[in-house]
Scaffold this active site. Structure first.
Site, mmCIF file in Angstrom:
data_model
loop_
_atom_site.group_PDB
_atom_site.id
_atom_site.type_symbol
_atom_site.label_atom_id
_atom_site.label_comp_id
_atom_site.label_asym_id
_atom_site.label_seq_id
_atom_site.Cartn_x
_atom_site.Cartn_y
_atom_site.Cartn_z
ATOM 1 N N GLN A 1 -6.997 -1.230 2.177
ATOM 2 C CA GLN A 1 -6.422 -0.803 3.454
ATOM 3 C C GLN A 1 -7.068 0.467 3.982
ATOM 4 O O GLN A 1 -7.250 1.439 3.246
ATOM 5 C CB GLN A 1 -4.914 -0.574 3.327
ATOM 6 C CG GLN A 1 -4.262 -0.299 4.683
ATOM 7 C CD GLN A 1 -2.819 0.054 4.596
ATOM 8 O OE1 GLN A 1 -2.469 1.179 4.250
ATOM 9 N NE2 GLN A 1 -1.934 -0.892 4.936
ATOM 10 N N CYS B 1 1.836 3.061 9.395
ATOM 11 C CA CYS B 1 2.229 4.360 8.852
ATOM 12 C C CYS B 1 2.972 5.164 9.918
ATOM 13 O O CYS B 1 2.425 5.418 11.001
ATOM 14 C CB CYS B 1 1.007 5.139 8.377
ATOM 15 S SG CYS B 1 1.426 6.763 7.690
ATOM 16 N N LYS C 1 -1.196 -4.673 8.722
ATOM 17 C CA LYS C 1 0.177 -4.352 8.318
ATOM 18 C C LYS C 1 0.814 -3.563 9.449
ATOM 19 O O LYS C 1 0.300 -2.513 9.847
ATOM 20 C CB LYS C 1 0.194 -3.560 7.015
ATOM 21 C CG LYS C 1 1.591 -3.354 6.457
ATOM 22 C CD LYS C 1 1.559 -2.774 5.053
ATOM 23 C CE LYS C 1 2.963 -2.683 4.467
ATOM 24 N NZ LYS C 1 3.826 -1.726 5.173
ATOM 25 N N PRO D 1 0.834 -1.209 0.000
ATOM 26 C CA PRO D 1 0.000 0.000 0.000
ATOM 27 C C PRO D 1 0.864 1.252 0.000
ATOM 28 O O PRO D 1 1.824 1.356 0.755
ATOM 29 C CB PRO D 1 -0.790 -0.128 1.317
ATOM 30 C CG PRO D 1 0.083 -0.972 2.199
ATOM 31 C CD PRO D 1 0.779 -1.935 1.277
ATOM 32 N N MET D 2 0.534 2.197 -0.865
ATOM 33 C CA MET D 2 1.279 3.450 -0.971
ATOM 34 C C MET D 2 0.286 4.586 -1.182
ATOM 35 O O MET D 2 -0.511 4.545 -2.121
ATOM 36 C CB MET D 2 2.264 3.395 -2.142
ATOM 37 C CG MET D 2 3.358 2.358 -1.988
ATOM 38 S SD MET D 2 4.362 2.179 -3.494
ATOM 39 C CE MET D 2 3.338 1.061 -4.467
ATOM 40 N N ALA E 1 7.369 -1.616 -2.336
ATOM 41 C CA ALA E 1 6.718 -0.318 -2.480
ATOM 42 C C ALA E 1 7.562 0.614 -3.338
ATOM 43 O O ALA E 1 7.381 0.691 -4.550
ATOM 44 C CB ALA E 1 6.455 0.289 -1.096
ATOM 45 N N GLU E 2 8.518 1.306 -2.732
ATOM 46 C CA GLU E 2 9.297 2.322 -3.432
ATOM 47 C C GLU E 2 9.989 1.779 -4.681
ATOM 48 O O GLU E 2 10.037 2.446 -5.717
ATOM 49 C CB GLU E 2 10.338 2.923 -2.485
ATOM 50 C CG GLU E 2 9.750 3.810 -1.411
ATOM 51 C CD GLU E 2 9.131 5.089 -1.965
ATOM 52 O OE1 GLU E 2 9.668 5.613 -2.960
ATOM 53 O OE2 GLU E 2 8.118 5.541 -1.410
ATOM 54 N N ASN F 1 7.955 -7.238 4.452
ATOM 55 C CA ASN F 1 8.055 -5.938 3.787
ATOM 56 C C ASN F 1 9.371 -5.272 4.206
ATOM 57 O O ASN F 1 9.720 -5.253 5.375
ATOM 58 C CB ASN F 1 6.864 -5.076 4.205
ATOM 59 C CG ASN F 1 6.777 -3.754 3.457
ATOM 60 O OD1 ASN F 1 6.078 -2.855 3.882
ATOM 61 N ND2 ASN F 1 7.464 -3.617 2.333
ATOM 62 N N GLY F 2 10.091 -4.748 3.201
ATOM 63 C CA GLY F 2 11.324 -4.032 3.477
ATOM 64 C C GLY F 2 12.497 -4.561 2.690
ATOM 65 O O GLY F 2 12.804 -5.752 2.735
#
Length: 414
Positions: free
Chosen positions: A141, A170, A209, A87-88, A294-295, A270-271
């Protein structure tokens, strides 16, 4: 496609300590200017796209083993997707999700939606949440701090998704001000009530998340609490709330591994997922059931199809330039999805910057021209790509030379 529960006699592997179970049951909306208007007036979800999840409302009455069995049955019915778009905010909207799916993504999250505004404001709903029948598996989300408001928002989307996800990760200032995301780590009873409210009242499973605590034991207790409250899938970002800079702080895959070992529901990592070698390494080191990116996807939406940008490709042995696909071509694909599935222009503008960042560095005058456009059109954006090509800009993507991880001619990993 209608999703059903596995039969009562289905058996499946979960992990080394939980195998062969028998089945027991089946951004705040702002004033909208020209830049924020969607490209054309279309309904956010067409009636034909409604796809109810065939699950018993009895989820709220399931406890212990039965709830774990249900979590795994649902995950397996979805095909156990391993490559997932994270999610972004303003960046994992429908056209971008569809682009990533075209190039290997097996699942995706929506951008974070504000549960109160989503419940109250039809304009916000129509602008910020769109989907289609091909947009599955899908996590929707929400950020929230009120269980009743969260449930109201969740009920509006559950026919169109495979999980309703609670944003507990977040770390941004807006989350601190709004008392949601990772700042709910300071109020675990409230977190538990949010999960329980959805788990006991929705047909669709609940996912969460999270970020990790500085102390590993706190993280493990947190994860087990979420599982006991009714979370059916847990995505773990291996950084703390204070570790906002992904380039400065490495993700703690060991913490994700520890979570995987103490909970019995599916876990996503994630990461630091920057290319497919990272995917493989992360799955091996954490034991996770899938990964989120994500990024890195924003710059390279074809990451999950085996493509790498120069930053990673040039430092990896056994790779070569690919002559078939580059970021400009990916942008063209994205724009075509935007014409089919309209979204606010601010989202499109953001993706142009992300995908063509290296191209603009080579020709900054084109970037300046782009930035000066107060109102965008598809004609201008397609012409922008052509101008860069005519100026001789070429920023290749890279693929592995070996059979393993090679990319087929249709752009999907073999």
């Amino acid at each position: 496609m209608r999703l059903k529960f596995l039969s009562i006699n289905s058996r499946f592997n979960i992990n080394s300590h939980y195998r062969n179970l028998s089945m027991a049951t089946q951004t705040l909306i702002s004033s909208t200017n020209d830049e924020d208007r969607i490209c054309s007036a279309t309904p956010s979800i067409q009636e034909g796209d409604r796809q109810p999840i065939v699950l018993n409302r009895a989820n709220g009455y399931l406890k212990g083993e039965a709830r774990i069995e249900r979590a795994w049955a649902h995950w397996k019915k979805l095909g156990e997707p391993k490559l997932i778009v994270a999610p972004m905010v303003d960046n994992s909207e429908l056209p971008f999700r569809m682009l990533c799916r075209k190039y290997g993504a097996e699942g995706a999250y929506t951008p974070m939606l504000h549960s109160r505004i989503f419940s109250e404001n039809e304009k916000y709903r129509s602008l910020e949440f769109t989907t289609c029948k091909e947009d599955r598996p899908l996590f929707v989300q929400f950020c929230a701090n009120d269980p009743d408001i969260l449930l109201e928002a969740a009920r509006r989307v559950e026919p169109y998704c495979d999980y309703v996800d609670i944003n507990l990760g977040c770390p941004q200032r807006i989350a601190r001000r709004g008392n949601y995301g990772a700042f709910l780590m300071d109020n675990l009873p409230l977190v538990k009530s949010l999960v329980e409210k959805l788990a006991n009242n929705l047909d669709v499973p609940v996912s969460c998340k999270i970020r990790v605590f500085p102390n590993l034991q706190d993280t493990l207790s947190y994860a087990k609490m979420l599982e006991e409250a009714g979370c059916s899938l847990l995505a773990v970002h291996g950084r703390t709330r204070d570790e906002k800079d992904g380039k400065k702080f490495r993700a703690n895959w060991e913490a994700i591994k520890a979570v995987r070992e103490v909970v019995r529901i599916p876990v996503l990592a994630n990461g630091d997922i920057r290319h497919m070698d990272d995917v493989q390494n992360c799955l091996e080191k954490t034991g996770a059931d899938g990964v989120l990116s994500a990024e890195s996807l924003l710059e390279n939406p074809a990451l999950f199809a085996g493509y790498q940008t120069a930053e990673w490709g040039l430092s990896t042995a056994g790779i070569k330039e690919d002559g078939k696909l580059d970021q400009a071509e990916l942008l063209v694909d994205y724009l075509k999805f935007c014409e089919k599935y309209p979204v606010p222009w601010r989202m499109i503008r953001s993706h142009v910057h992300k995908m063509l960042g290296e191209w603009f560095r080579i020709q900054p005058s084109v970037r300046e021209d782009f930035n000066q456009q107060s109102t965008l059109t598809f004609e201008f954006l397609y012409d922008l790509v052509n101008r860069l090509r005519e100026l001789g800009v070429s920023v290749p993507l890279y693929v592995k030379e070996t059979q393993e991880g090679a990319v087929s001619s249709n752009g999907h990993a073999k």
